[in-house]
Design a protein around this motif. Structure first.
Motif, short mmCIF file in Angstrom:
data_model
loop_
_atom_site.label_atom_id
_atom_site.label_comp_id
_atom_site.label_asym_id
_atom_site.label_seq_id
_atom_site.Cartn_x
_atom_site.Cartn_y
_atom_site.Cartn_z
N GLY A 185 -18.33 -21.88 9.02
CA GLY A 185 -19.69 -22.37 8.76
C GLY A 185 -20.29 -21.79 7.50
N ASP A 186 -19.72 -20.67 7.01
CA ASP A 186 -20.18 -20.07 5.76
C ASP A 186 -19.44 -20.69 4.58
N GLU A 187 -20.06 -20.59 3.40
CA GLU A 187 -19.41 -21.02 2.16
C GLU A 187 -19.21 -19.84 1.24
N ALA A 228 -13.89 -19.79 6.54
CA ALA A 228 -15.03 -20.25 5.75
C ALA A 228 -14.63 -21.40 4.84
N LYS A 229 -15.60 -22.02 4.21
CA LYS A 229 -15.35 -23.13 3.29
C LYS A 229 -15.34 -22.62 1.86
N PRO A 230 -14.22 -22.80 1.13
CA PRO A 230 -14.21 -22.41 -0.28
C PRO A 230 -14.93 -23.45 -1.13
N GLU A 273 -27.59 -23.39 0.99
CA GLU A 273 -28.12 -22.48 2.01
C GLU A 273 -27.00 -21.85 2.83
N LYS A 274 -25.78 -22.38 2.73
CA LYS A 274 -24.65 -21.83 3.47
C LYS A 274 -23.84 -20.81 2.67
N THR A 275 -24.21 -20.57 1.41
CA THR A 275 -23.46 -19.64 0.57
C THR A 275 -23.61 -18.22 1.09
N LYS A 276 -22.50 -17.63 1.53
CA LYS A 276 -22.53 -16.27 2.08
C LYS A 276 -22.04 -15.25 1.05
N TYR A 299 -30.74 -15.56 -4.48
CA TYR A 299 -30.16 -16.29 -3.35
C TYR A 299 -29.60 -15.39 -2.24
N GLY A 300 -29.41 -14.11 -2.52
CA GLY A 300 -29.08 -13.16 -1.46
C GLY A 300 -27.66 -13.18 -0.94
N PHE A 301 -26.70 -13.66 -1.72
CA PHE A 301 -25.31 -13.65 -1.28
C PHE A 301 -24.65 -12.28 -1.54
N TYR A 302 -23.52 -12.04 -0.89
CA TYR A 302 -22.70 -10.86 -1.15
C TYR A 302 -21.83 -11.10 -2.38
#
Length: 366
Positions: free
Chosen positions: A77-79, A99-101, A123-126, A150-153
């Motif tokens: 579910g994460d990108e 996850a989705k690349p 919004e799914k970008t992890k 955007y708050g991603f790692y």
């Protein structure tokens, strides 16, 4: 006719052979072959070298990427945004966690383009995986700006960039978690497979130490499911010995690269762009040329071992068809993959070797 290797696997071993053989005797006296004294000391030494708090030795660079993503809870579910112009292991790690690349394009640095990252964020970008390709370093300031919004790692893939620097900071210290391969062809190479993961985050560190050995807190006591991804003592031993020489070896690689650039400056060869404040370590010295395949054969037929990294980008690999990408989706990546050629750049090349290679390239274009 000269014979010049793309990589010299034996010479770096010979530099540490005596100490290595002595160390192996001690390992086999104790028979603690995994996660012993050498692993613990290498983890401390490499963490200090990178300027980070924690480093966890694992069994390969692929395991490093896989466990790094799990340690920050990337899941189905994460990108995850990554370049397609990289070794397949970067993509496989995303696949391993379900996850989705999401592939971003590159720029003239041959590293991931921050503007392309921005275009791919949802919004799914992890997480974003900047790959420091061939020893160059990604434009991290621009990636940090996006992270702040955007708050991603940030998961650094530093598999080809041991010792490279960005504005005075070593790679491995530029993300939330960082991944290294110590595969035997790397600037810092083991005698087989090895890898490691760095972080300043204590919770990520604790998670990694569980994930690499079956989730165990003690023998036969697992508090979660994990993997068998331990670093062995023999690999850690040789990495400790070679680490002492890494900066010296990298400096020689930089001198070789500068000589290539000087001798090839009036040819059709295009070089990898290096942003200000970056200290490249030239895992490979790459050029982009028209008629790449013909030049490849010409150099090979004249005794020069060369490589192509990478002729098929990840998004066009048969294994990646499940993600729905097609030719034309990443135009710069696809163009570069048809032009790129890797020249010998290891620290044991002589200036005369480089001159010989450059003379051949000039002859080809004339």
């Amino acid at each position: 006719m000269k014979k010049i290797k793309l990589v010299d696997l034996r010479s770096s071993y010979l530099e540490v052979e005596r100490e290595f053989k002595e160390g192996i005797e001690k390992i086999f006296e104790k028979m603690q072959l995994f996660l012993g004294e050498n692993v613990r000391e290498f983890e401390k030494e490499f963490a200090k070298y990178c300027g980070i708090k924690y480093f966890v030795g694992v069994s390969s660079g692929t395991d490093a990427l896989h466990l790094a993503l799990r340690s920050i809870n990337v899941k189905e579910g994460d990108e995850v945004i990554l370049p397609s112009f990289t070794f397949i292991a970067t993509l496989e790690a995303v696949w391993m966690v379900g996850a989705k690349p999401v592939f971003a394009d590159i720029d003239d640095t041959l590293c991931i383009s921050p503007s392309s990252i921005k275009d791919k964020i949802t919004e799914k970008t992890k997480a974003v995986i900047p790959v420091h390709l061939f020893g160059n370093v990604c434009d991290m300031d621009e990636i940090y700006k996006l992270k702040k919004i955007y708050g991603f790692y940030i998961v650094e893939d530093a598999a080809q960039a041991h010792g490279a620097e960005y504005k005075g900071k070593k790679v491995g210290s530029l993300g939330d978690v960082s991944c290294f391969s110590f595969y035997y062809t790397k600037n810092l190479g083991a005698v087989g497979e090895a890898g490691g993961i760095g972080t300043d985050d204590e919770k990520i560190y604790e998670e990694l130490t569980l994930l690499r050995v079956h989730g165990q807190v003690s023998s036969y006591s697992s508090i979660k499911f994990g993997f068998n991804a331990r670093l062995d003592e023999i690999q850690a031993l040789i990495l400790r010995l070679k680490l002492k020489k890494l900066d010296e070896w990298n400096e020689r690689r930089r001198k070789i690269a500068n000589l290539y650039k000087e001798l090839l400056k009036n040819t059709p060869c295009k070089f990898q762009e290096i942003k200000e404040g970056i200290k490249h370590v030239y895992h490979y010295f790459v050029i982009r040329v028209p008629e790449r395949d013909k030049l490849f054969e010409f150099l090979k037929n004249n005794g020069v071992e060369v490589g192509i990294h990478y002729p098929i980008p990840c998004h066009l690999q048969k294994a990646a068809k499940i993600y729905g990408y097609k030719e034309g989706d990443l135009p710069i990546t696809e163009k570069v993959s048809k032009e790129i050629i890797s020249l010998p750049s290891h620290q044991y090349l002589s200036d005369e070797d480089v001159e010989y290679i450059c003379d051949l390239i000039k002859k080809f274009f004339s």
